[in-house]
Design a protein around this motif. Structure first.
Motif, PDB file in Angstrom:
ATOM      1  N   SER A  59       0.910  -1.145  -0.226  1.00 52.87           N
ATOM      2  CA  SER A  59       0.141  -0.117  -0.018  1.00 52.87           C
ATOM      3  C   SER A  59       0.830   1.171   0.326  1.00 52.87           C
ATOM      4  CB  SER A  59      -1.048  -0.021   1.131  1.00 52.87           C
ATOM      5  OG  SER A  59      -0.149  -0.013   2.473  1.00 52.87           O
ATOM      6  N   ILE A  60       2.124   1.445   0.712  1.00 57.38           N
ATOM      7  CA  ILE A  60       3.020   2.458   0.670  1.00 57.38           C
ATOM      8  C   ILE A  60       3.480   2.791  -0.711  1.00 57.38           C
ATOM      9  CG2 ILE A  60       5.140   3.158   1.303  1.00 57.38           C
ATOM     10  CD1 ILE A  60       4.493   1.657   4.039  1.00 57.38           C
ATOM     11  N   PHE A  61       3.810   1.795  -1.416  1.00 57.74           N
ATOM     12  CA  PHE A  61       4.630   1.905  -2.666  1.00 57.74           C
ATOM     13  C   PHE A  61       3.549   1.929  -3.837  1.00 57.74           C
ATOM     14  CE2 PHE A  61       8.015   0.894  -0.001  1.00 57.74           C
ATOM     15  CZ  PHE A  61       9.107   1.739  -0.286  1.00 57.74           C
ATOM     16  N   GLU A  62       2.422   1.440  -3.576  1.00 57.58           N
ATOM     17  CA  GLU A  62       1.301   1.622  -4.486  1.00 57.58           C
ATOM     18  C   GLU A  62       0.797   3.059  -4.618  1.00 57.58           C
ATOM     19  OE1 GLU A  62      -2.045  -1.134  -3.979  1.00 57.58           O
ATOM     20  OE2 GLU A  62      -0.919  -2.588  -5.406  1.00 57.58           O
ATOM     21  N   ALA A  63       1.188   3.996  -3.673  1.00 56.23           N
ATOM     22  CA  ALA A  63       0.846   5.252  -3.642  1.00 56.23           C
ATOM     23  C   ALA A  63       1.898   6.090  -4.520  1.00 56.23           C
ATOM     24  CB  ALA A  63       1.241   5.921  -2.499  1.00 56.23           C
ATOM     25  N   VAL A  64       2.948   5.300  -5.166  1.00 57.27           N
ATOM     26  CA  VAL A  64       3.687   5.957  -6.222  1.00 57.27           C
ATOM     27  C   VAL A  64       4.081   5.168  -7.369  1.00 57.27           C
ATOM     28  CG1 VAL A  64       5.221   7.199  -4.457  1.00 57.27           C
ATOM     29  CG2 VAL A  64       5.828   5.117  -4.751  1.00 57.27           C
ATOM     30  N   GLY A  65       3.015   4.119  -7.386  1.00 56.89           N
ATOM     31  CA  GLY A  65       2.947   3.557  -8.939  1.00 56.89           C
ATOM     32  C   GLY A  65       2.782   1.927  -8.660  1.00 56.89           C
ATOM     33  N   LYS A  66       3.497   1.291  -9.548  1.00 52.58           N
ATOM     34  CA  LYS A  66       3.220  -0.330  -9.546  1.00 52.58           C
ATOM     35  C   LYS A  66       4.089  -0.766  -8.551  1.00 52.58           C
ATOM     36  CE  LYS A  66      -0.115   0.033 -12.960  1.00 52.58           C
ATOM     37  NZ  LYS A  66      -1.536  -0.307 -12.496  1.00 52.58           N
ATOM     38  N   THR A  67       3.698  -2.167  -8.094  1.00 46.10           N
ATOM     39  CA  THR A  67       4.782  -2.981  -7.227  1.00 46.10           C
ATOM     40  C   THR A  67       4.883  -4.273  -7.911  1.00 46.10           C
ATOM     41  OG1 THR A  67       2.668  -3.471  -5.709  1.00 46.10           O
ATOM     42  CG2 THR A  67       4.105  -1.536  -5.137  1.00 46.10           C
ATOM     43  N   VAL A  68       5.929  -5.011  -7.598  1.00 44.34           N
ATOM     44  CA  VAL A  68       6.171  -6.260  -7.955  1.00 44.34           C
ATOM     45  C   VAL A  68       6.870  -6.870  -6.889  1.00 44.34           C
ATOM     46  CG1 VAL A  68       7.286  -7.877  -9.573  1.00 44.34           C
ATOM     47  CG2 VAL A  68       6.315  -5.574 -10.490  1.00 44.34           C
ATOM     48  N   TRP A  69       5.975  -8.020  -6.196  1.00 46.64           N
ATOM     49  CA  TRP A  69       6.885  -8.912  -5.261  1.00 46.64           C
ATOM     50  C   TRP A  69       7.713 -10.039  -5.894  1.00 46.64           C
ATOM     51  CZ3 TRP A  69       7.546  -7.883  -0.138  1.00 46.64           C
ATOM     52  CH2 TRP A  69       6.669  -7.008   0.302  1.00 46.64           C
ATOM     53  N   LEU A  70       8.836  -9.892  -5.359  1.00 49.76           N
ATOM     54  CA  LEU A  70       9.991 -10.781  -5.875  1.00 49.76           C
ATOM     55  C   LEU A  70      10.290 -12.250  -5.093  1.00 49.76           C
ATOM     56  CD1 LEU A  70      12.625  -8.146  -6.893  1.00 49.76           C
ATOM     57  CD2 LEU A  70      10.895  -9.411  -8.482  1.00 49.76           C
ATOM     58  N   GLN A  71      10.382 -13.101  -5.522  1.00 52.44           N
ATOM     59  CA  GLN A  71      10.434 -14.431  -4.599  1.00 52.44           C
ATOM     60  C   GLN A  71      11.978 -14.571  -4.308  1.00 52.44           C
ATOM     61  OE1 GLN A  71       7.929 -16.555  -3.829  1.00 52.44           O
ATOM     62  NE2 GLN A  71       6.668 -14.762  -4.687  1.00 52.44           N
ATOM     63  N   HIS A  72      12.969 -14.203  -4.781  1.00 53.87           N
ATOM     64  CA  HIS A  72      14.291 -14.293  -4.557  1.00 53.87           C
ATOM     65  C   HIS A  72      15.216 -12.924  -4.601  1.00 53.87           C
ATOM     66  CE1 HIS A  72      13.513 -18.667  -5.199  1.00 53.87           C
ATOM     67  NE2 HIS A  72      13.122 -18.392  -6.582  1.00 53.87           N
ATOM     68  N   GLU A  73      15.954 -12.697  -3.753  1.00 53.95           N
ATOM     69  CA  GLU A  73      16.602 -11.435  -3.374  1.00 53.95           C
ATOM     70  C   GLU A  73      17.502 -11.201  -4.640  1.00 53.95           C
ATOM     71  OE1 GLU A  73      18.716  -8.804  -0.028  1.00 53.95           O
ATOM     72  OE2 GLU A  73      18.338 -10.659   0.280  1.00 53.95           O
ATOM     73  N   ALA A  74      18.106 -12.182  -5.263  1.00 50.09           N
ATOM     74  CA  ALA A  74      18.589 -11.884  -6.427  1.00 50.09           C
ATOM     75  C   ALA A  74      17.997 -11.316  -7.547  1.00 50.09           C
ATOM     76  CB  ALA A  74      19.339 -13.125  -6.943  1.00 50.09           C
TER      77      ALA A  74
END
Length: 271
Positions: free
Chosen positions: A145-160
């Motif tokens: 919700s915080i970062f959707e305030a500035v656009g799209k968000t994509v959750w990543l499964q691996h830190e790499a």
């Protein structure tokens, strides 16, 4: 919900600006930054509270966003380590891996790492997010919700994958700006005045993206639609293909990813 931003630079300001448009009465936004003039401007614009010196009271928040230079993060982590309770730590510091940050925080691992990009400043950003196992689903939703305030968000499964998204959406705006520069340069070569060349290049990119969004079609379809057989556009596209534009862009992304990995190694190993 209280959100403390440590660092009041461009990215923190962009996030705060985006959050302020939501009209949520439950949000308390607090900034810690040494520059009092900057803080006063943000207070006037967005109604934040602020401190110019970091203390335990500043860290008494639901979410603490670390928005400072990567080189400053080790000292900050060691400073706030004694104040860690149940806060969710969100780091937008490039290159610093979650395991390293957790070590600097004395083993505290409720961390989300975020790679935003500069269009977040106009609420059109793309942010890649990675959470450690210690982060709960509800907390991940809070970060969304915080970062959707500035656009799209994509959750990543691996830190790499942070390095990969850095190479595409993180560095990508610069690639686009360079392509606009190049199109404007071509317009000048064809005889247009610099101001008109710049206008034509910028508006062409702006219109193409607007059409892409409005049509719902993939870029390849729109390209085919405008590329008449034996027409002018076909000649231009054939030249780009002959010169290997796709391979050029791919190599740029690969080099950016490699540098992101290298910087991560250096920064995370820094003493």
């Amino acid at each position: 919900m209280r959100i403390t931003f440590i660092g009041g630079g461009n990215m923190a300001s962009a996030i705060i600006a985006g959050l302020s448009t939501l009209g949520r009465q439950d949000l308390q936004l607090h900034v810690v930054d040494r520059n009092p003039d900057k803080c006063e401007r943000m207070k006037a614009a967005y109604g934040i509270t602020y401190s110019n010196q970091l203390s335990a009271a500043d860290i008494d928040a639901d979410v603490v966003v670390l928005a400072i230079k990567p080189q400053q993060l080790k000292a900050l982590g060691e400073q706030i380590r004694p104040w860690m309770r149940q806060q969710l730590i969100v780091s937008v510091a490039a290159g610093i891996r979650t395991a390293t940050l957790a070590e600097w925080l004395g083993g505290y691992a409720r961390i989300v790492r975020v790679m935003p990009n500069t269009p977040a400043q106009v609420q059109l950003g793309v942010s890649g997010l990675f959470a450690t196992e210690a982060v709960r689903d509800a907390e991940k939703q809070t970060v969304t919700s915080i970062f959707e305030a500035v656009g799209k968000t994509v959750w990543l499964q691996h830190e790499a994958e942070i390095d990969k998204i850095t190479a595409i959406s993180g560095s990508g705006p610069a690639y686009v700006f360079y392509m606009i520069e190049s199109l404007a340069s071509a317009a000048r070569t064809l005889g247009f005045a610099p101001e008109l060349a710049d206008l034509l290049a910028k508006e062409t990119f702006k219109g193409a993206i607007a059409l892409l969004d409005a049509s719902g079609e993939p870029p390849a379809t729109l390209r085919a639609n405008v590329t008449s057989k034996k027409g002018t556009t076909e000649q231009g596209i054939m030249s780009l293909q002959d010169d290997g534009l796709e391979a050029i862009v791919t190599r740029a992304a690969q080099r950016a990813e490699a540098r992101s990995i290298e910087l991560g190694d250096q920064l995370s190993a820094a003493e």
